[in-house]
Design a protein around this motif. Structure first.
Motif, PDB file in Angstrom:
ATOM      1  N   PRO A 239      27.963 -22.062  38.264  1.00  0.00           N
ATOM      2  CA  PRO A 239      27.553 -22.704  39.518  1.00  0.00           C
ATOM      3  C   PRO A 239      28.406 -23.935  39.794  1.00  0.00           C
ATOM      4  O   PRO A 239      28.601 -24.773  38.919  1.00  0.00           O
ATOM      5  CB  PRO A 239      26.087 -23.080  39.258  1.00  0.00           C
ATOM      6  N   TYR A 240      28.914 -24.038  41.013  1.00  0.00           N
ATOM      7  CA  TYR A 240      29.783 -25.164  41.357  1.00  0.00           C
ATOM      8  C   TYR A 240      29.715 -25.415  42.850  1.00  0.00           C
ATOM      9  O   TYR A 240      29.996 -24.524  43.658  1.00  0.00           O
ATOM     10  CB  TYR A 240      31.224 -24.869  40.933  1.00  0.00           C
ATOM     11  N   GLN A 241      29.300 -26.622  43.214  1.00  0.00           N
ATOM     12  CA  GLN A 241      29.241 -27.056  44.605  1.00  0.00           C
ATOM     13  C   GLN A 241      28.495 -26.066  45.500  1.00  0.00           C
ATOM     14  O   GLN A 241      28.948 -25.682  46.568  1.00  0.00           O
ATOM     15  CB  GLN A 241      30.660 -27.300  45.149  1.00  0.00           C
ATOM     16  N   GLY A 242      27.330 -25.646  45.018  1.00  0.00           N
ATOM     17  CA  GLY A 242      26.452 -24.814  45.822  1.00  0.00           C
ATOM     18  C   GLY A 242      26.766 -23.337  45.841  1.00  0.00           C
ATOM     19  O   GLY A 242      26.125 -22.577  46.572  1.00  0.00           O
ATOM     20  N   ARG A 243      27.739 -22.893  45.022  1.00  0.00           N
ATOM     21  CA  ARG A 243      28.034 -21.465  44.983  1.00  0.00           C
ATOM     22  C   ARG A 243      28.322 -21.042  43.551  1.00  0.00           C
ATOM     23  O   ARG A 243      28.526 -21.879  42.668  1.00  0.00           O
ATOM     24  CB  ARG A 243      29.232 -21.128  45.878  1.00  0.00           C
ATOM     25  N   GLU A 244      28.290 -19.738  43.314  1.00  0.00           N
ATOM     26  CA  GLU A 244      28.554 -19.187  41.995  1.00  0.00           C
ATOM     27  C   GLU A 244      30.011 -18.723  41.922  1.00  0.00           C
ATOM     28  O   GLU A 244      30.438 -17.858  42.688  1.00  0.00           O
ATOM     29  CB  GLU A 244      27.628 -18.001  41.717  1.00  0.00           C
ATOM     30  N   LEU A 245      30.761 -19.321  41.021  1.00  0.00           N
ATOM     31  CA  LEU A 245      32.158 -18.921  40.831  1.00  0.00           C
ATOM     32  C   LEU A 245      32.228 -17.753  39.856  1.00  0.00           C
ATOM     33  O   LEU A 245      31.725 -17.838  38.735  1.00  0.00           O
ATOM     34  CB  LEU A 245      32.979 -20.088  40.297  1.00  0.00           C
ATOM     35  N   THR A 246      32.862 -16.664  40.271  1.00  0.00           N
ATOM     36  CA  THR A 246      33.045 -15.504  39.412  1.00  0.00           C
ATOM     37  C   THR A 246      34.468 -14.984  39.584  1.00  0.00           C
ATOM     38  O   THR A 246      35.189 -15.369  40.510  1.00  0.00           O
ATOM     39  CB  THR A 246      32.057 -14.378  39.775  1.00  0.00           C
TER      40      THR A 246
ATOM     41  N   GLU B 254      38.238 -13.976  39.876  1.00  0.00           N
ATOM     42  CA  GLU B 254      39.466 -14.735  40.067  1.00  0.00           C
ATOM     43  C   GLU B 254      39.199 -16.137  40.598  1.00  0.00           C
ATOM     44  O   GLU B 254      39.947 -17.076  40.288  1.00  0.00           O
ATOM     45  CB  GLU B 254      40.397 -13.981  41.020  1.00  0.00           C
ATOM     46  N   ALA B 255      38.137 -16.298  41.394  1.00  0.00           N
ATOM     47  CA  ALA B 255      37.804 -17.628  41.907  1.00  0.00           C
ATOM     48  C   ALA B 255      37.463 -18.573  40.758  1.00  0.00           C
ATOM     49  O   ALA B 255      37.861 -19.748  40.761  1.00  0.00           O
ATOM     50  CB  ALA B 255      36.638 -17.545  42.889  1.00  0.00           C
ATOM     51  N   LEU B 256      36.769 -18.072  39.762  1.00  0.00           N
ATOM     52  CA  LEU B 256      36.445 -18.881  38.592  1.00  0.00           C
ATOM     53  C   LEU B 256      37.704 -19.228  37.808  1.00  0.00           C
ATOM     54  O   LEU B 256      37.892 -20.388  37.399  1.00  0.00           O
ATOM     55  CB  LEU B 256      35.457 -18.131  37.699  1.00  0.00           C
ATOM     56  N   LEU B 257      38.575 -18.270  37.608  1.00  0.00           N
ATOM     57  CA  LEU B 257      39.802 -18.524  36.847  1.00  0.00           C
ATOM     58  C   LEU B 257      40.696 -19.542  37.558  1.00  0.00           C
ATOM     59  O   LEU B 257      41.291 -20.412  36.911  1.00  0.00           O
ATOM     60  CB  LEU B 257      40.562 -17.217  36.622  1.00  0.00           C
ATOM     61  N   ARG B 258      40.791 -19.436  38.877  1.00  0.00           N
ATOM     62  CA  ARG B 258      41.601 -20.409  39.617  1.00  0.00           C
ATOM     63  C   ARG B 258      41.014 -21.810  39.488  1.00  0.00           C
ATOM     64  O   ARG B 258      41.759 -22.794  39.340  1.00  0.00           O
ATOM     65  CB  ARG B 258      41.679 -20.013  41.097  1.00  0.00           C
ATOM     66  N   GLN B 259      39.690 -21.915  39.507  1.00  0.00           N
ATOM     67  CA  GLN B 259      39.061 -23.231  39.426  1.00  0.00           C
ATOM     68  C   GLN B 259      39.266 -23.870  38.060  1.00  0.00           C
ATOM     69  O   GLN B 259      39.580 -25.055  37.968  1.00  0.00           O
ATOM     70  CB  GLN B 259      37.563 -23.113  39.728  1.00  0.00           C
ATOM     71  N   ILE B 260      39.097 -23.093  36.978  1.00  0.00           N
ATOM     72  CA  ILE B 260      39.265 -23.697  35.652  1.00  0.00           C
ATOM     73  C   ILE B 260      40.727 -24.056  35.403  1.00  0.00           C
ATOM     74  O   ILE B 260      41.015 -25.044  34.715  1.00  0.00           O
ATOM     75  CB  ILE B 260      38.711 -22.790  34.531  1.00  0.00           C
ATOM     76  N   ASP B 261      41.667 -23.290  35.972  1.00  0.00           N
ATOM     77  CA  ASP B 261      43.084 -23.663  35.854  1.00  0.00           C
ATOM     78  C   ASP B 261      43.346 -24.981  36.580  1.00  0.00           C
ATOM     79  O   ASP B 261      44.097 -25.839  36.089  1.00  0.00           O
ATOM     80  CB  ASP B 261      43.969 -22.555  36.426  1.00  0.00           C
ATOM     81  N   ASP B 262      42.737 -25.141  37.742  1.00  0.00           N
ATOM     82  CA  ASP B 262      42.895 -26.382  38.502  1.00  0.00           C
ATOM     83  C   ASP B 262      42.322 -27.560  37.721  1.00  0.00           C
ATOM     84  O   ASP B 262      42.938 -28.625  37.647  1.00  0.00           O
ATOM     85  CB  ASP B 262      42.192 -26.250  39.854  1.00  0.00           C
ATOM     86  N   TRP B 263      41.148 -27.374  37.118  1.00  0.00           N
ATOM     87  CA  TRP B 263      40.556 -28.448  36.307  1.00  0.00           C
ATOM     88  C   TRP B 263      41.463 -28.812  35.141  1.00  0.00           C
ATOM     89  O   TRP B 263      41.598 -29.983  34.792  1.00  0.00           O
ATOM     90  CB  TRP B 263      39.198 -28.000  35.777  1.00  0.00           C
ATOM     91  N   SER B 264      42.092 -27.800  34.527  1.00  0.00           N
ATOM     92  CA  SER B 264      42.956 -28.061  33.386  1.00  0.00           C
ATOM     93  C   SER B 264      44.185 -28.867  33.802  1.00  0.00           C
ATOM     94  O   SER B 264      44.570 -29.837  33.133  1.00  0.00           O
ATOM     95  CB  SER B 264      43.380 -26.734  32.747  1.00  0.00           C
ATOM     96  N   VAL B 265      44.815 -28.477  34.917  1.00  0.00           N
ATOM     97  CA  VAL B 265      45.998 -29.190  35.411  1.00  0.00           C
ATOM     98  C   VAL B 265      45.655 -30.644  35.713  1.00  0.00           C
ATOM     99  O   VAL B 265      46.459 -31.557  35.454  1.00  0.00           O
ATOM    100  CB  VAL B 265      46.558 -28.479  36.663  1.00  0.00           C
ATOM    101  N   ARG B 266      44.468 -30.887  36.244  1.00  0.00           N
ATOM    102  CA  ARG B 266      44.048 -32.244  36.602  1.00  0.00           C
ATOM    103  C   ARG B 266      43.470 -33.020  35.428  1.00  0.00           C
ATOM    104  O   ARG B 266      43.050 -34.172  35.591  1.00  0.00           O
ATOM    105  CB  ARG B 266      43.031 -32.177  37.738  1.00  0.00           C
TER     106      ARG B 266
END
Length: 264
Positions: free
Chosen positions: A21-28, A30-42
Motif C-alpha cells: 500500500p502506498y499513497q492510497g493505492r496498492e502497488l503490484t 511492474e509498478a511496484l518494481l519501478r517504485q522500489i527502484d526509485d526509492w533505492s536510487v533516492r
C-alpha cells in the motif's frame, strides 16, 4: 488448559499477490518494481530491500503459505501480519487478550481470508455455536499465562513459526517482550522445526553495514544550506544533542551503530 477452535476462511481461494500500500493505492507487478527502484536510487531504502522484494516477485509460489503454521503472539497488533497472512492461505494460531472486540475483528479477518485461524479457548469451555460466541470465549494473557501458551504451541503441527508482535506502553512492553522471548525459547528448545520471527521497532539501536553508515553521513553533510543555518545554532545550544549524526562507526569501521531512540 488451552485448546484451539479452528475457523476457516471463505475468501478468494488463490493467495493474494505481492502488493504494497502506498499513497492510497496498492502497488503490484511492474509498478511496484519501478517504485522500489526509485526509492533505492533516492537512498530511501537499502539495496538488499529491493533484492528481497524482487526475489518474492519472481517467485509468486512463495506467497502460498498453505503448508505453514504460524503462531502470532499479539495477533491484534496494529503492525502485525495476521491480515496479510490470512489472505495467503496460512494456518494461523492467534494469541491475544480475552477481549471480545479483539476476537470479533480477528475472526472476521480470518473469515474474509483463505487460510485457517486457531482461536485459543479454555479446555473446559463448551463448543461455541457462532463466531460471536467464540469471540466471547477466546483469549489468553501473555503476561500471566506464559507457560500455558508455550505448552499449547508445542502441540501445533509442523513446520511452526512463532512471531512476536505484541506491544504495550512503557515498562509493560518490557514485560510482554520477555514473555514472548520465553515462549519462543521454550518451544524452540523442544521443537527443532521451529522458526522465530519478530517485528522490530524503528526507534531502537541497531548495527548497520558500513555502506549504510557512509550514505547516512553523506546525506547529513548535504543538507540544504537553509536548513543548516537554523539547525547549527540549535545543535550548539543543545550541547550537540540535536541535529547530530545518529550513526557512528564501531571499532574497525566495518559496521556502524545507528541510534534511533526517541528521547521524550
Amino acid at each position: 488448559y488451552l485448546r484451539g477452535v479452528t475457523t476457516e476462511g471463505r475468501g478468494r481461494a488463490a493467495p493474494a499477490p505481492l502488493s504494497v500500500p502506498y499513497q492510497g493505492r496498492e502497488l503490484t507487478g511492474e509498478a511496484l518494481l519501478r517504485q522500489i527502484d526509485d526509492w533505492s536510487v533516492r537512498g530511501i531504502v537499502e539495496p538488499t530491500f529491493v533484492q528481497a522484494i524482487r526475489r518474492v516477485h519472481a517467485h509468486p509460489e512463495w506467497l502460498d503459505l498453505a503448508d505453514q503454521h504460524i503462531a502470532v503472539l499479539g495477533a491484534g497488533a496494529e503492525m502485525g501480519p495476521l491480515a496479510w497472512l490470512a489472505s495467503r492461505r496460512a494456518n494461523l494460531i492467534a494469541v491475544d487478550l480475552a477481549r471480545p472486540a479483539i476476537w470479533q475483528r480477528l475472526i472476521r479477518v480470518a473469515r474474509d481470508g483463505n487460510g485457517t485461524l486457531q482461536v485459543p479457548v479454555r479446555a473446559t469451555a463448551g463448543e461455541p455455536g457462532s463466531d460471536d460466541e467464540l469471540a466471547r470465549e477466546a483469549g489468553v494473557d501473555l503476561l500471566s499465562e506464559t507457560p500455558e501458551v508455550a505448552q499449547w504451541l508445542m502441540q501445533a503441527p509442523a513446520p511452526l513459526t512463532i512471531g512476536a508482535y505484541a506491544y504495550l506502553d512503557g515498562a509493560q512492553h518490557v514485560r510482554v517482550a520477555v514473555a514472548m522471548d520465553a515462549i519462543q525459547s521454550q518451544v524452540a528448545a523442544v521443537r527443532a522445526d521451529t522458526t522465530l520471527a519478530l517485528l522490530a521497532t524503528p526507534t531502537d539501536v541497531y548495527a548497520v553495514q558500513a555502506d549504510v553508515m557512509r550514505a547516512a553521513h553523506a546525506r547529513h553533510a548535504q543538507r540544504p544550506t537553509a536548513a543548516q543555518l537554523w539547525q547549527q545554532p540549535l545543535h550548539l545550544l543543545s550541547a550537540g544533542r540535536l541535529f547530530r549524526r545518529n550513526i557512528e562507526p564501531l571499532s574497525g569501521g566495518n559496521l556502524g551503530l545507528a541510534d534511533a531512540l526517541v528521547v521524550q
